[in-house]
Design a protein around this motif. Structure first.
Motif, mmCIF file in Angstrom:
data_model
loop_
_atom_site.group_PDB
_atom_site.id
_atom_site.type_symbol
_atom_site.label_atom_id
_atom_site.label_comp_id
_atom_site.label_asym_id
_atom_site.label_seq_id
_atom_site.Cartn_x
_atom_site.Cartn_y
_atom_site.Cartn_z
ATOM 1 N N GLY A 1 0.822 -1.212 0.000
ATOM 2 C CA GLY A 1 0.000 0.000 0.000
ATOM 3 C C GLY A 1 0.849 1.250 0.000
ATOM 4 O O GLY A 1 1.972 1.249 0.517
ATOM 5 N N LEU A 2 0.304 2.299 -0.596
ATOM 6 C CA LEU A 2 0.994 3.590 -0.612
ATOM 7 C C LEU A 2 0.036 4.703 -0.227
ATOM 8 O O LEU A 2 -1.156 4.638 -0.552
ATOM 9 N N ASN A 3 0.560 5.688 0.468
ATOM 10 C CA ASN A 3 -0.157 6.958 0.609
ATOM 11 C C ASN A 3 0.400 7.901 -0.452
ATOM 12 O O ASN A 3 1.540 7.749 -0.895
ATOM 13 N N VAL A 4 -0.410 8.871 -0.840
ATOM 14 C CA VAL A 4 -0.016 9.825 -1.880
ATOM 15 C C VAL A 4 -0.207 11.234 -1.333
ATOM 16 O O VAL A 4 -1.269 11.551 -0.790
ATOM 17 N N THR A 5 0.832 12.058 -1.470
ATOM 18 C CA THR A 5 0.702 13.450 -1.030
ATOM 19 C C THR A 5 1.104 14.396 -2.165
ATOM 20 O O THR A 5 1.356 13.957 -3.301
ATOM 21 N N ILE A 6 1.133 15.695 -1.839
ATOM 22 C CA ILE A 6 1.455 16.737 -2.816
ATOM 23 C C ILE A 6 2.764 16.409 -3.536
ATOM 24 O O ILE A 6 3.717 16.011 -2.879
ATOM 25 N N PRO A 7 2.845 16.502 -4.872
ATOM 26 C CA PRO A 7 1.838 17.047 -5.791
ATOM 27 C C PRO A 7 1.154 15.989 -6.660
ATOM 28 O O PRO A 7 0.763 16.301 -7.784
ATOM 29 N N TYR A 8 0.997 14.760 -6.141
ATOM 30 C CA TYR A 8 0.589 13.654 -7.018
ATOM 31 C C TYR A 8 -0.812 13.084 -6.782
ATOM 32 O O TYR A 8 -1.161 12.052 -7.335
ATOM 33 N N LYS A 9 -1.628 13.751 -5.958
ATOM 34 C CA LYS A 9 -2.947 13.184 -5.636
ATOM 35 C C LYS A 9 -3.850 13.061 -6.862
ATOM 36 O O LYS A 9 -4.698 12.168 -6.912
ATOM 37 N N GLU A 10 -3.654 13.947 -7.818
ATOM 38 C CA GLU A 10 -4.423 13.858 -9.072
ATOM 39 C C GLU A 10 -3.606 13.180 -10.174
ATOM 40 O O GLU A 10 -4.131 12.376 -10.941
ATOM 41 N N ALA A 11 -2.325 13.498 -10.220
ATOM 42 C CA ALA A 11 -1.454 13.010 -11.299
ATOM 43 C C ALA A 11 -1.275 11.492 -11.294
ATOM 44 O O ALA A 11 -0.985 10.893 -12.336
ATOM 45 N N VAL A 12 -1.478 10.843 -10.142
ATOM 46 C CA VAL A 12 -1.255 9.391 -10.051
ATOM 47 C C VAL A 12 -2.406 8.582 -10.669
ATOM 48 O O VAL A 12 -2.233 7.410 -11.030
ATOM 49 N N ILE A 13 -3.564 9.214 -10.818
ATOM 50 C CA ILE A 13 -4.770 8.484 -11.249
ATOM 51 C C ILE A 13 -4.606 7.702 -12.564
ATOM 52 O O ILE A 13 -4.996 6.540 -12.635
ATOM 53 N N PRO A 14 -3.995 8.288 -13.617
ATOM 54 C CA PRO A 14 -3.839 7.519 -14.864
ATOM 55 C C PRO A 14 -3.003 6.240 -14.724
ATOM 56 O O PRO A 14 -3.075 5.362 -15.578
ATOM 57 N N TYR A 15 -2.238 6.127 -13.635
ATOM 58 C CA TYR A 15 -1.379 4.952 -13.430
ATOM 59 C C TYR A 15 -2.094 3.830 -12.677
ATOM 60 O O TYR A 15 -1.525 2.772 -12.449
ATOM 61 N N LEU A 16 -3.342 4.072 -12.260
ATOM 62 C CA LEU A 16 -4.072 3.097 -11.458
ATOM 63 C C LEU A 16 -5.046 2.288 -12.310
ATOM 64 O O LEU A 16 -5.446 2.706 -13.391
ATOM 65 N N ASP A 17 -5.432 1.110 -11.788
ATOM 66 C CA ASP A 17 -6.352 0.233 -12.517
ATOM 67 C C ASP A 17 -7.806 0.502 -12.160
ATOM 68 O O ASP A 17 -8.708 0.255 -12.957
ATOM 69 N N ASP A 18 -8.027 0.990 -10.942
ATOM 70 C CA ASP A 18 -9.400 1.186 -10.481
ATOM 71 C C ASP A 18 -9.438 2.272 -9.408
ATOM 72 O O ASP A 18 -8.417 2.564 -8.785
ATOM 73 N N LEU A 19 -10.623 2.850 -9.201
ATOM 74 C CA LEU A 19 -10.811 3.866 -8.170
ATOM 75 C C LEU A 19 -12.037 3.533 -7.335
ATOM 76 O O LEU A 19 -13.019 3.001 -7.860
ATOM 77 N N SER A 20 -11.982 3.871 -6.050
ATOM 78 C CA SER A 20 -13.180 3.770 -5.216
ATOM 79 C C SER A 20 -14.182 4.812 -5.712
ATOM 80 O O SER A 20 -13.818 5.763 -6.421
ATOM 81 N N LYS A 21 -15.431 4.658 -5.308
ATOM 82 C CA LYS A 21 -16.476 5.593 -5.742
ATOM 83 C C LYS A 21 -16.122 7.025 -5.334
ATOM 84 O O LYS A 21 -16.222 7.966 -6.135
ATOM 85 N N ALA A 22 -15.688 7.199 -4.082
ATOM 86 C CA ALA A 22 -15.346 8.538 -3.587
ATOM 87 C C ALA A 22 -14.163 9.119 -4.355
ATOM 88 O O ALA A 22 -14.206 10.274 -4.785
ATOM 89 N N ALA A 23 -13.110 8.324 -4.553
ATOM 90 C CA ALA A 23 -11.920 8.815 -5.263
ATOM 91 C C ALA A 23 -12.266 9.225 -6.696
ATOM 92 O O ALA A 23 -11.766 10.229 -7.192
ATOM 93 N N ALA A 24 -13.144 8.450 -7.338
ATOM 94 C CA ALA A 24 -13.565 8.765 -8.714
ATOM 95 C C ALA A 24 -14.321 10.084 -8.749
ATOM 96 O O ALA A 24 -14.100 10.915 -9.635
ATOM 97 N N GLN A 25 -15.218 10.287 -7.787
ATOM 98 C CA GLN A 25 -16.009 11.522 -7.752
ATOM 99 C C GLN A 25 -15.147 12.736 -7.404
ATOM 100 O O GLN A 25 -15.334 13.814 -7.946
#
Length: 243
Positions: free
Chosen positions: A57-81
């Motif tokens: 598991g990883l935590n993500v902080t500034i400046p990658y909270k948005e930039a990391v999304i294209p590298y992921l396979d799936d998102l929780s409902k909240a993270a997607a919204q």
């Protein structure tokens, strides 16, 4: 050995590493390690994963909270919204993004809310701000975003007048203004219009009382920093990684 960690840049004042080291010792959790992974660019994320196949598991902080999304396979409902991720779970070769900032902030803010806390000002527009907006919606609090740059639906700092300040009794600073070492900086809001009806919440936790919070307290406002939110979001991350 199960490896957990934090990605961001820079990570010189990270809370997470010390928190999890203490948690592992206190709760006698063995075979786990939490480390900082400062990556100068998000394009280095795939090679980081190759170097550390034991990552759970990883935590993500500034400046990658948005930039990391294209590298992921799936998102929780909240993270997607929200459109921002601060927690990644690795399972069966799949990378899933979550947002535990929402959980941490909502749980931390809720005990302080009173009947007149109906409208909020959200200072800033970054990934953290998006989580705060989502949490406020969940709590039934309407909000106005305040930004230095004119972005969708946001108002400028200059436009904040007495009427606006009196109507918005919850004010959340999601910007890094006031964070160590630049402790003399603060959001430029008209503090003279704050009263004891106001609740000021600062996501910054170092120093414990920023200039933003000091100025609020001087006007009789209730104040709170982001330390408890960090603890709650970290615990929520741990639950996700181990469910």
């Amino acid at each position: 050995m199960k490896i957990y960690g934090l990605i961001g840049y820079p990570l010189s004042h990270s809370f997470s590493k010390g928190f999890f080291k203490e948690k592992f010792e206190k709760e006698h959790i063995e075979g786990c390690l939490y480390d900082n992974f400062p990556i100068p660019g998000i394009s280095e994320f795939p090679s980081l994963l190759e170097q550390h196949p034991q990552l759970h598991g990883l935590n993500v902080t500034i400046p990658y909270k948005e930039a990391v999304i294209p590298y992921l396979d799936d998102l929780s409902k909240a993270a997607a919204q929200i459109g921002a991720v601060n927690c990644i779970h690795f399972r069966n070769g799949k990378k899933t993004g979550y947002n535990t900032d929402v959980i941490g902030f909502a749980k931390s803010l809720q005990p302080l809310l009173q009947a007149h806390h109906q409208h909020a000002l959200v200072l800033g527009t970054g990934g953290a701000a998006k989580a705060i907006m989502y949490a406020l919606e969940q709590l039934g609090i309407t909000y106005t975003v305040v930004s230095r740059q004119p972005v969708n639906g946001a108002v400028s700092y200059e436009s904040l007048d007495q009427q606006t300040m009196e109507a918005h009794t919850v004010i959340v600073n999601t910007t890094p203004l006031g964070m160590y070492p630049k402790t003399e900086t603060f959001p430029e809001i008209p503090y003279q219009y704050l009263t004891s009806r106001h609740l000021l919440y600062d996501l910054v936790y170092n120093p414990a009382e920023t200039t933003f919070l000091q100025k609020g307290a001087a006007q009789g406002a209730t104040i709170k920093n982001g330390h408890e939110m960090l603890i709650l979001q970290a615990e929520a991350s741990w639950e996700i990684w181990n469910k």
